[in-house]
Design a protein around this motif. Structure first.
Motif, short mmCIF file in Angstrom:
data_model
loop_
_atom_site.label_atom_id
_atom_site.label_comp_id
_atom_site.label_asym_id
_atom_site.label_seq_id
_atom_site.Cartn_x
_atom_site.Cartn_y
_atom_site.Cartn_z
N SER B 93 64.52 90.01 -28.46
CA SER B 93 63.55 88.95 -28.18
C SER B 93 63.28 88.90 -26.69
CB SER B 93 64.11 87.60 -28.64
OG SER B 93 65.29 87.32 -27.88
N HIS B 94 62.30 88.07 -26.31
CA HIS B 94 62.05 87.79 -24.90
C HIS B 94 63.19 86.90 -24.42
CE1 HIS B 94 58.02 89.05 -26.21
NE2 HIS B 94 57.82 89.37 -24.96
N ARG B 95 64.18 87.49 -23.78
CA ARG B 95 65.39 86.75 -23.43
C ARG B 95 65.15 85.83 -22.24
NH1 ARG B 95 70.65 89.52 -24.10
NH2 ARG B 95 70.86 89.11 -21.88
N ALA B 96 65.72 84.66 -22.32
CA ALA B 96 65.47 83.64 -21.30
C ALA B 96 65.89 84.10 -19.91
CB ALA B 96 66.21 82.34 -21.67
N ASP B 97 67.04 84.80 -19.82
CA ASP B 97 67.50 85.22 -18.48
C ASP B 97 66.53 86.22 -17.85
OD1 ASP B 97 68.22 87.10 -20.42
OD2 ASP B 97 70.28 87.34 -19.73
N ALA B 98 66.05 87.18 -18.66
CA ALA B 98 65.10 88.16 -18.15
C ALA B 98 63.74 87.51 -17.87
CB ALA B 98 64.95 89.32 -19.14
N MET B 99 63.32 86.60 -18.74
CA MET B 99 62.05 85.90 -18.51
C MET B 99 62.09 85.15 -17.18
SD MET B 99 59.73 86.34 -20.94
CE MET B 99 58.66 84.89 -21.16
N ALA B 100 63.22 84.49 -16.88
CA ALA B 100 63.32 83.71 -15.65
C ALA B 100 63.23 84.61 -14.42
CB ALA B 100 64.62 82.91 -15.65
N LEU B 101 63.95 85.74 -14.46
CA LEU B 101 63.91 86.69 -13.35
C LEU B 101 62.48 87.16 -13.08
CD1 LEU B 101 66.80 89.21 -14.18
CD2 LEU B 101 66.64 87.78 -12.13
N LEU B 102 61.79 87.53 -14.16
CA LEU B 102 60.45 88.11 -14.00
C LEU B 102 59.43 87.04 -13.60
CD1 LEU B 102 60.70 90.58 -16.98
CD2 LEU B 102 60.18 91.24 -14.63
N HIS B 105 59.76 86.53 -10.00
CA HIS B 105 59.23 87.70 -9.29
C HIS B 105 57.70 87.64 -9.20
CE1 HIS B 105 58.64 91.91 -8.16
NE2 HIS B 105 57.86 92.05 -9.21
N TYR B 106 57.04 87.37 -10.34
CA TYR B 106 55.56 87.37 -10.32
C TYR B 106 55.02 86.14 -9.62
CZ TYR B 106 55.65 91.62 -13.00
OH TYR B 106 55.86 92.91 -13.36
N ASP B 107 55.75 85.03 -9.67
CA ASP B 107 55.35 83.85 -8.90
C ASP B 107 55.34 84.17 -7.40
OD1 ASP B 107 55.03 82.34 -11.15
OD2 ASP B 107 56.89 81.19 -10.94
N ARG B 108 56.43 84.81 -6.95
CA ARG B 108 56.51 85.20 -5.53
C ARG B 108 55.36 86.11 -5.13
NH1 ARG B 108 62.00 85.80 -6.61
NH2 ARG B 108 61.71 88.05 -6.92
N GLY B 110 52.47 86.25 -6.52
CA GLY B 110 51.16 85.66 -6.79
C GLY B 110 50.41 86.37 -7.90
N LEU B 111 51.16 86.96 -8.84
CA LEU B 111 50.53 87.70 -9.95
C LEU B 111 50.82 86.97 -11.26
CD1 LEU B 111 51.57 91.33 -8.93
CD2 LEU B 111 49.25 90.38 -8.87
N GLU B 112 49.90 87.15 -12.20
CA GLU B 112 50.06 86.50 -13.50
C GLU B 112 51.21 87.15 -14.28
OE1 GLU B 112 47.62 85.93 -17.70
OE2 GLU B 112 46.84 87.24 -16.12
N PHE B 113 52.09 86.37 -14.83
CA PHE B 113 53.17 86.89 -15.69
C PHE B 113 52.60 86.97 -17.12
CE2 PHE B 113 57.62 85.98 -17.59
CZ PHE B 113 57.90 87.33 -17.66
N ASN B 114 51.79 88.00 -17.31
CA ASN B 114 51.02 88.10 -18.55
C ASN B 114 51.84 88.70 -19.70
OD1 ASN B 114 51.15 90.85 -18.05
ND2 ASN B 114 49.07 91.01 -17.23
N THR B 115 51.20 88.83 -20.86
CA THR B 115 51.90 89.31 -22.06
C THR B 115 52.54 90.68 -21.85
OG1 THR B 115 50.22 88.14 -23.33
CG2 THR B 115 51.62 89.68 -24.54
N ALA B 116 51.80 91.58 -21.19
CA ALA B 116 52.34 92.93 -20.96
C ALA B 116 53.61 92.86 -20.13
CB ALA B 116 51.29 93.81 -20.28
#
Lengths: 239, 239
Positions: B93-102, B105-108, B110-116
């Motif tokens: 699944s989309h694991r919470a720990d990996a989701m948080a890291l990414l 990263h994308y917030d920093r 300034g990029l969209e954390f999109n589906t891909a």
């Protein structure tokens, strides 16, 4: 039409220890792709009789062709010919045709055709020799298994001897587009395009250049018209 | 004492098509050898679910560790995480720990954390993340399988994260002697020497330089005293 398939088996402790970096798999992959033969799998095993026998039997049973590199020289760690014979359940001996080639070679060079060098004439029963224009000691083809030297220039010369004897397939074509965007940005539309062309294979290979993310998008297949159609849509998406 | 064993599985159509030459196996081989872990086997398979599942199960069952490279990016051809989960019969699944890291990263960036990009947070249940200091998207360790990126500098960074967590063995030492004679000339005495040192592995690697045949003779093992003794005899034979 389906393309013939192949596997590569690299034999040698020196690859697994990190001493030597294998280059033969990459070379063979390019040559096979040009001839429309699909390389499906590659393996590296040690100079170990049981490991070679097992890998040879697994791979020759599964794919149309198996190419091996390494382990056919004159030293005690060169055990490939004996292992391939064992994999087929065949005998192996100092074959007269290989002995004659090597005897003539060492006569010309003024060198003794000693016991070690005679080891290179050990060829499994019923195998046909593969020409070695570089250093004479032959490879051999047994069934669908092509046994070749590990030294890259000799391996390449042997591949050049073997490939023209094999039935190729429709050439495996590829086209690529370099995009100055990261994979994560293009992945959605790229996947949708791939889904529209199930007969083509589409891959994406990210890179970083001067700190910026980019991606090489590659489309592979055998039908030039489909490839062109997919490429036109790819360019419209990302150019 | 026996050394831990390992296998490498390279995943990617681009290696088998000849587009890209794998460098990760060679890098890993050198790193493992330094830590006393024996690389016993390496394989390359395509971006094909069934092929990955089969290879993962064959190799993780046979050796102490399995390292994989490739197929953990954001695009549709990145199917390694799902295949490894399937090989273990585990969910993913989309694991919470990996989701948080990414997400961070994308917030920093300034990029969209999109589906891909969220695809890179798909981690099998119970796996632990492998740090990716280069581009954040993590690898993972599940049982004895270490799943890492294919891009060489990211692969290398992940190897650096994983190796200190593994139990090594006695360092695998090697010494080599360069001899200006062809293999066929030295094979007899070299084999006799090898027979006297059954705990050491001895290999010979021919080369041609300026038209002359030469051979690198390599002795490998874990016992420094045995290695020195064999090397002394080798030098006496051929220097």
């Amino acid at each position: 039409m389906t393309n013939p398939t192949a596997a590569m088996l690299v034999i040698g402790d020196e690859i697994l220890s990190g001493r030597t970096r294998d280059s033969n798999t990459h070379y063979l992959a390019g040559e096979l792709t040009q001839r429309g033969i699909r390389l499906m799998e590659a393996r590296v095993v040690a100079d170990d009789h049981a490991a070679i026998v097992e890998a040879v039997n697994a791979l020759r049973g599964r794919w149309d062709h198996l190419f091996t590199s390494g382990g056919i020289g004159p030293t005690h760690d060169d055990i490939t010919a004996d292992a391939v014979a064992a994999a087929f359940g065949l005998g192996i001996s100092h074959r007269a045709d290989a002995m004659a080639l090597l005897q003539a070679h060492y006569d010309r060079a003024g060198l003794e055709f000693n016991t070690a060098r005679q080891r290179m004439a050990r060829i499994p029963d019923t195998a046909t020799l593969i020409d070695n224009p570089v250093s004479t000691a032959p490879g051999f083809t047994l069934g669908n298994v092509h046994v070749m030297a590990g030294v890259p220039n000799i391996f390449q010369a042997m591949v050049a001897s073997v490939l023209p004897t094999l039935t190729g397939g429709e050439p495996l074509l590829s086209q690529s587009l370099r995009v100055n965007r990261g994979e994560g940005e293009i992945a959605g539309p790229f996947a949708a395009l791939a889904a529209d062309f199930p007969d083509l294979s589409m891959g994406s290979y990210p890179f970083i250049q001067n700190g910026a993310h980019g991606t090489n998008l590659v489309i592979r297949g055998t039908d030039p018209a489909q490839l062109d159609a997919a490429m036109t849509r790819l360019c419209a998406l990302f150019s």
